[in-house]
Design an enzyme around this catalytic site. Structure first.
Site, PDB file in Angstrom:
ATOM      1  CE  LYS A 132       0.238  15.460   2.159  1.00 41.88           C
ATOM      2  NZ  LYS A 132       1.331  14.697   3.100  1.00 41.88           N
TER       3      LYS A 132
ATOM      4  CB  THR B  82      -0.001   3.085  12.550  1.00 42.48           C
ATOM      5  OG1 THR B  82       0.931   4.103  12.436  1.00 42.48           O
ATOM      6  CG2 THR B  82      -0.924   3.482  13.842  1.00 42.48           C
TER       7      THR B  82
ATOM      8  CB  THR C 239      -3.892  -0.905  11.600  1.00 40.39           C
ATOM      9  OG1 THR C 239      -3.610   0.345  11.520  1.00 40.39           O
ATOM     10  CG2 THR C 239      -2.557  -2.437  11.379  1.00 40.39           C
TER      11      THR C 239
ATOM     12  CB  CYS D 155      -3.303   7.851   9.368  1.00 38.55           C
ATOM     13  SG  CYS D 155      -2.704   6.888   8.768  1.00 38.55           S
TER      14      CYS D 155
ATOM     15  NE  ARG E  27      -3.079  -0.624  -3.514  1.00 39.09           N
ATOM     16  CZ  ARG E  27      -2.731   0.207  -1.412  1.00 39.09           C
ATOM     17  NH1 ARG E  27      -2.957  -0.624  -1.005  1.00 39.09           N
ATOM     18  NH2 ARG E  27      -3.405   1.539  -1.664  1.00 39.09           N
TER      19      ARG E  27
ATOM     20  CG  PHE F 150      -7.314  16.533  11.147  1.00 43.03           C
ATOM     21  CD1 PHE F 150      -7.621  14.887  10.916  1.00 43.03           C
ATOM     22  CD2 PHE F 150      -7.004  17.127  12.265  1.00 43.03           C
ATOM     23  CE1 PHE F 150      -8.340  14.134  12.223  1.00 43.03           C
ATOM     24  CE2 PHE F 150      -7.805  16.544  12.754  1.00 43.03           C
ATOM     25  CZ  PHE F 150      -8.176  15.467  13.082  1.00 43.03           C
TER      26      PHE F 150
ATOM     27  CB  VAL G 240       3.424   2.381   4.246  1.00 44.92           C
ATOM     28  CG1 VAL G 240       4.571   1.836   5.660  1.00 44.92           C
ATOM     29  CG2 VAL G 240       2.366   3.250   4.960  1.00 44.92           C
TER      30      VAL G 240
ATOM     31  N   GLY H 151       0.421  -1.441   0.069  1.00 44.69           N
ATOM     32  CA  GLY H 151      -0.237   0.134  -0.222  1.00 44.69           C
ATOM     33  C   GLY H 151       1.243   1.431   0.004  1.00 44.69           C
TER      34      GLY H 151
HETATM   35  P1  NAD Z   1      -2.724   0.559   2.671  1.00 45.34           P
HETATM   36  O1  NAD Z   1      -4.330   0.274   2.989  1.00 45.34           O
HETATM   37  O2  NAD Z   1      -3.481   1.522   1.579  1.00 45.34           O
HETATM   38  O3  NAD Z   1      -2.517  -0.723   2.318  1.00 45.34           O
HETATM   39  C1  NAD Z   1      -1.846  -2.142   2.969  1.00 45.34           C
HETATM   40  C2  NAD Z   1      -2.019  -3.427   2.031  1.00 45.34           C
HETATM   41  O4  NAD Z   1      -1.950  -4.422   2.749  1.00 45.34           O
HETATM   42  C3  NAD Z   1      -3.136  -3.467   0.959  1.00 45.34           C
HETATM   43  O5  NAD Z   1      -3.116  -3.450  -0.344  1.00 45.34           O
HETATM   44  C4  NAD Z   1      -4.131  -4.814   1.453  1.00 45.34           C
HETATM   45  O6  NAD Z   1      -4.438  -5.406   0.012  1.00 45.34           O
HETATM   46  C5  NAD Z   1      -2.591  -5.100   2.193  1.00 45.34           C
HETATM   47  N1  NAD Z   1      -2.852  -6.415   3.503  1.00 45.34           N
HETATM   48  C6  NAD Z   1      -4.405  -6.295   3.809  1.00 45.34           C
HETATM   49  N2  NAD Z   1      -4.412  -7.907   4.636  1.00 45.34           N
HETATM   50  C7  NAD Z   1      -3.360  -8.271   4.127  1.00 45.34           C
HETATM   51  C8  NAD Z   1      -2.278  -9.485   4.181  1.00 45.34           C
HETATM   52  N3  NAD Z   1      -3.238 -10.384   5.051  1.00 45.34           N
HETATM   53  N4  NAD Z   1      -1.846 -10.097   3.354  1.00 45.34           N
HETATM   54  C9  NAD Z   1      -1.472  -9.788   2.254  1.00 45.34           C
HETATM   55  N5  NAD Z   1      -1.734  -8.272   2.019  1.00 45.34           N
HETATM   56  C10 NAD Z   1      -2.567  -8.077   2.966  1.00 45.34           C
HETATM   57  O7  NAD Z   1      -2.801   1.597   3.474  1.00 45.34           O
HETATM   58  P2  NAD Z   1      -1.319   1.905   3.936  1.00 45.34           P
HETATM   59  O8  NAD Z   1      -2.278   3.219   3.850  1.00 45.34           O
HETATM   60  O9  NAD Z   1      -0.128   1.661   3.234  1.00 45.34           O
HETATM   61  O10 NAD Z   1      -1.098   1.855   5.798  1.00 45.34           O
HETATM   62  C11 NAD Z   1      -0.695   0.959   6.551  1.00 45.34           C
HETATM   63  C12 NAD Z   1      -0.162   0.776   7.353  1.00 45.34           C
HETATM   64  O11 NAD Z   1       0.978   1.804   7.346  1.00 45.34           O
HETATM   65  C13 NAD Z   1      -1.332   1.733   8.791  1.00 45.34           C
HETATM   66  O12 NAD Z   1      -1.634   0.825   9.403  1.00 45.34           O
HETATM   67  C14 NAD Z   1      -1.208   2.826   8.510  1.00 45.34           C
HETATM   68  O13 NAD Z   1      -1.851   3.181   9.511  1.00 45.34           O
HETATM   69  C15 NAD Z   1       0.076   2.764   8.737  1.00 45.34           C
HETATM   70  N6  NAD Z   1       0.665   4.534   8.230  1.00 45.34           N
HETATM   71  C16 NAD Z   1       0.226   4.761   7.157  1.00 45.34           C
HETATM   72  C17 NAD Z   1       0.800   5.973   6.586  1.00 45.34           C
HETATM   73  C18 NAD Z   1       0.391   6.202   5.324  1.00 45.34           C
HETATM   74  O14 NAD Z   1       0.541   7.865   4.911  1.00 45.34           O
HETATM   75  N7  NAD Z   1      -0.640   5.382   4.693  1.00 45.34           N
HETATM   76  C19 NAD Z   1       1.469   6.282   7.525  1.00 45.34           C
HETATM   77  C20 NAD Z   1       2.483   6.287   7.964  1.00 45.34           C
HETATM   78  C21 NAD Z   1       1.609   4.999   8.977  1.00 45.34           C
HETATM   79  C1  UGA Z   2       0.032  11.862   8.934  1.00 42.25           C
HETATM   80  C2  UGA Z   2       1.209  12.221   9.428  1.00 42.25           C
HETATM   81  O1  UGA Z   2       2.590  13.737   9.280  1.00 42.25           O
HETATM   82  C3  UGA Z   2       2.869  11.821   9.070  1.00 42.25           C
HETATM   83  O2  UGA Z   2       3.963  11.418  10.098  1.00 42.25           O
HETATM   84  C4  UGA Z   2       2.574   9.928   9.599  1.00 42.25           C
HETATM   85  O3  UGA Z   2       2.753   8.783   9.822  1.00 42.25           O
HETATM   86  C5  UGA Z   2       1.204   9.218   8.633  1.00 42.25           C
HETATM   87  O4  UGA Z   2      -0.113  10.523   8.912  1.00 42.25           O
HETATM   88  C6  UGA Z   2       0.302   8.137   8.991  1.00 42.25           C
HETATM   89  O5  UGA Z   2       0.965   8.216   9.729  1.00 42.25           O
HETATM   90  O6  UGA Z   2      -0.408   7.860   8.162  1.00 42.25           O
HETATM   91  P1  UGA Z   2      -0.410  12.685   6.215  1.00 42.25           P
HETATM   92  O7  UGA Z   2      -1.513  12.411   6.450  1.00 42.25           O
HETATM   93  O8  UGA Z   2       0.252  11.912   4.805  1.00 42.25           O
HETATM   94  O9  UGA Z   2       1.004  12.206   6.793  1.00 42.25           O
HETATM   95  O10 UGA Z   2      -0.070  13.757   5.616  1.00 42.25           O
HETATM   96  P2  UGA Z   2      -0.012  15.089   6.964  1.00 42.25           P
HETATM   97  O11 UGA Z   2       0.733  16.130   6.068  1.00 42.25           O
HETATM   98  O12 UGA Z   2       0.149  15.102   8.022  1.00 42.25           O
HETATM   99  O13 UGA Z   2      -1.660  16.081   6.595  1.00 42.25           O
HETATM  100  C7  UGA Z   2      -2.624  15.164   7.441  1.00 42.25           C
HETATM  101  C8  UGA Z   2      -3.984  16.251   7.186  1.00 42.25           C
HETATM  102  O14 UGA Z   2      -3.808  17.630   7.699  1.00 42.25           O
HETATM  103  C9  UGA Z   2      -4.187  16.482   5.360  1.00 42.25           C
HETATM  104  O15 UGA Z   2      -5.684  16.526   5.565  1.00 42.25           O
HETATM  105  C10 UGA Z   2      -3.438  18.286   5.921  1.00 42.25           C
HETATM  106  O16 UGA Z   2      -4.257  19.150   4.485  1.00 42.25           O
HETATM  107  C11 UGA Z   2      -3.521  18.881   6.690  1.00 42.25           C
HETATM  108  N1  UGA Z   2      -3.093  19.737   7.477  1.00 42.25           N
HETATM  109  C12 UGA Z   2      -1.848  19.040   7.126  1.00 42.25           C
HETATM  110  C13 UGA Z   2      -3.967  21.074   7.647  1.00 42.25           C
HETATM  111  O17 UGA Z   2      -4.908  20.931   7.623  1.00 42.25           O
HETATM  112  N2  UGA Z   2      -2.747  21.762   7.848  1.00 42.25           N
HETATM  113  C14 UGA Z   2      -1.009  21.824   8.085  1.00 42.25           C
HETATM  114  O18 UGA Z   2      -0.907  22.741   8.514  1.00 42.25           O
HETATM  115  C15 UGA Z   2      -1.063  20.422   8.057  1.00 42.25           C
END
Ligand code: NAD
Ligand code: UGA
Length: 474
Positions: free
Chosen positions: A340, A134, A94, A277, A41, A273, A15, A13
């Protein structure tokens, strides 16, 4: 010393994909396999045409072009790649539970549970399992229990669990991964921690690598997101005070942000926001606090979410109010749908809620976003786009706009919802000629050139700008 030769990442995904692309590019001697159950995907990750990758991140296409097929592979063959791996990252989703115990607050750990079971089943010998997702504090304990149960069948299987949360921010993911503020590793097995640390040392300075126990690492990730979201709710609450008092949020942000203790980042006002997450991680924190009977603490964090929901509703109501209390049959240009700028991700985007409400009110929304697929907008809004605009139809509709001009042509109002760069330099002279009078622009990101728009006779509402009250008698 444990030498890592094969990495498997479960979850391709937002991440898993970018993180593994960076690891593969910085560690050419390590073979990296990203596995996902979602075949569609995986196919997109393997698409010859790099513009078809499932996510948009600046710099990602180049990394994929350099590594894919060499030491970076995307596949849905979990058993094969889990069995070959010395280190497995769990990077699955998650989200907040929607039903059952803890619904609406607790994180749904079914994908974590399933991943742990796949690892328990297919892994061989010693395996280091790294939590990238997370997670609620103490999830490592659950994962370890599932993994260790497999030793009853095969006593040669050995597992260590580490926590290594990801802090990347979408739209800036590659940069964040290459040059992070810190890398956090939680765990208690020295050798495994060093094996993971050595991977990062290929491009990150040792001082940036923080080691803690498992629980501090898991909790720090939730708290980091809670603090960031809290800052946005704080500044967004101030936008309403500015509008009532004649202050300007841009000035206030600058004035407080120059205090080094407060800092200038993350003080931009917004329609709320979004993203996958912030909300889910705070809700999860609230659930944990409630579980431990920490009611005051949970109420405190709940307010951060409440202000965010309030801000979204407030903006919708305001648009309807300014447009003379009705938007039925009116054409409204929506500029930006992602949560964003610089990402095609729409998860929890305030635009979804605002657009749904405006359609409910009878508005005809012409939605333009430079990166979000119309199919995604359709699934978010839960209704297909209309083909033909008919102002006599008083039921709300939405339409796909391929460009800004198509969106604004004959519109009554423009609503800027995402801070895409191209919206900062709109030509208000041309726009004013194309809009229907009286024309309005609602800038929920404080990014447009308002004096220019006003000069062209357009009514402007800018979030957090109380200009119309500047001369209020004290
Ligand atoms: P996402 O939904 O984009 O990707 C997750 C992927 O995992 C999906 O493609 C899904 O099909 C796959 N999956 C789920 N269960 C599975 C299994 N049993 N076997 C194989 N594949 C499986 O999610 P994401 O945005 O990448 O987030 C992943 C985690 O990272 C979350 O816990 C999120 O909170 C955390 N995180 C996300 C961000 C972000 O910016 N998106 C940043 C930091 C942390
Ligand atoms: C956020 C955190 O910034 C990351 O450190 C973290 O890893 C991630 O969540 C996660 O755990 O998923 P992200 O959600 O990708 O990252 O983007 P941000 O830049 O944090 O923006 C989040 C939301 O807040 C957006 O809707 C953005 O428009 C809003 N935002 C951000 C504001 O309204 N004002 C600001 O000054 C900054």
């Amino acid at each position: 010393m444990i030498k890592i030769k094969n990495i498997c990442c479960i979850g391709a995904g937002y991440v898993g994909g970018p993180t593994m692309a960076v690891i593969a590019s910085k560690c050419p001697d390590i073979n990296v396999n990203v596995v996902d159950k979602n075949l569609h995907r995986v196919e997109k990750w393997n698409h010859e045409d790099l513009s078809q990758l499932p996510i948009y991140e600046k710099g990602l296409e180049k990394l994929i072009a350099n590594c894919r097929g060499k030491n970076l592979h995307f596949s849905n063959d979990l058993s094969k790649h889990i069995s070959e791996a010395d280190m497995i990252f769990i990077s699955v989703n998650t989200p907040t539970k929607t039903k059952g115990v803890g619904a609406g607050q607790a994180s749904d750990l079914k994908w974590i549970d399933a991943s742990a079971r796949e690892i328990a089943k297919f892994s061989q010998g010693n395996t280091i399992v790294v939590e990238k997702s997370t997670l609620p504090v103490r999830t490592a304990h659950t994962i370890k229990q599932i993994l260790d149960s497999s030793q009853v069948i095969d006593r040669h299987k050995k597992f260590t669990v580490l926590s290594n949360p990801e802090f990347l921010s979408e739209g800036n993911a590659i940069n964040d991964l290459i040059n992070p503020d810190r890398v956090l590793i939680g765990g208690d097995d020295e050798e495994s921690i060093e094996a993971l640390e050595r991977i990062y040392l290929n491009w990150i300075d040792k001082e940036k690598i923080l080691r803690t126990n498992l629980w501090s690492s898991e909790l720090s990730k939730l708290i980091a997101n809670a603090f960031l979201a809290q800052r946005i709710s704080s500044i967004n609450s101030v936008t309403a005070i500015c509008e009532k008092t004649g202050a300007d949020i841009k000035d206030v942000s600058k004035a407080i942000g120059t205090d080094r203790r407060i800092g200038k980042y993350f003080l931009n006002p917004s329609p709320g926001f979004g993203g996958s997450c912030f909300k889910k991680d705070i809700l999860n924190l609230i659930y944990i606090c409630n579980h431990f009977g920490l009611d005051e603490v949970s109420n405190y964090w709940q307010k951060v979410v409440d202000i965010n929901n309030w801000q979204i509703r407030r903006i919708t109501n305001l648009i309807v109010e300014k447009l003379f209390g009705t938007i039925s049959g009116k054409k409204i240009a929506i500029l930006g749908f992602s949560f964003k700028a610089n990402t095609n991700d729409t998860r929890e985007s305030p635009a979804i809620y605002i657009c749904k409400e405006l359609i409910e009110e009878g508005g005809n929304l012409f939605i333009y976003d430079p990166k979000v697929d119309p199919e995604k907008i359709q699934s978010d809004l839960n209704q297909p786009p209309s083909e033909r605009f008919n102002p006599d139809n008083l039921f709300g509709n939405w339409f796909v706009s391929k460009d800004i001009i198509n969106a604004i042509e004959s519109s009554d109002a423009i609503v800027v919802l995402t801070e895409w760069e191209e919206f900062k330099s709109l030509d208000w002279k041309i726009i004013a000629q194309k809009m229907r009078s009286p024309s309005w622009v609602f800038d929920t990101r404080s990014i447009i050139n308002i004096s220019e728009a006003k000069k062209q006779g357009i009514n402007v509402w800018e979030l957090g700008n109380g200009e119309e009250r500047v001369n209020m008698i004290i």
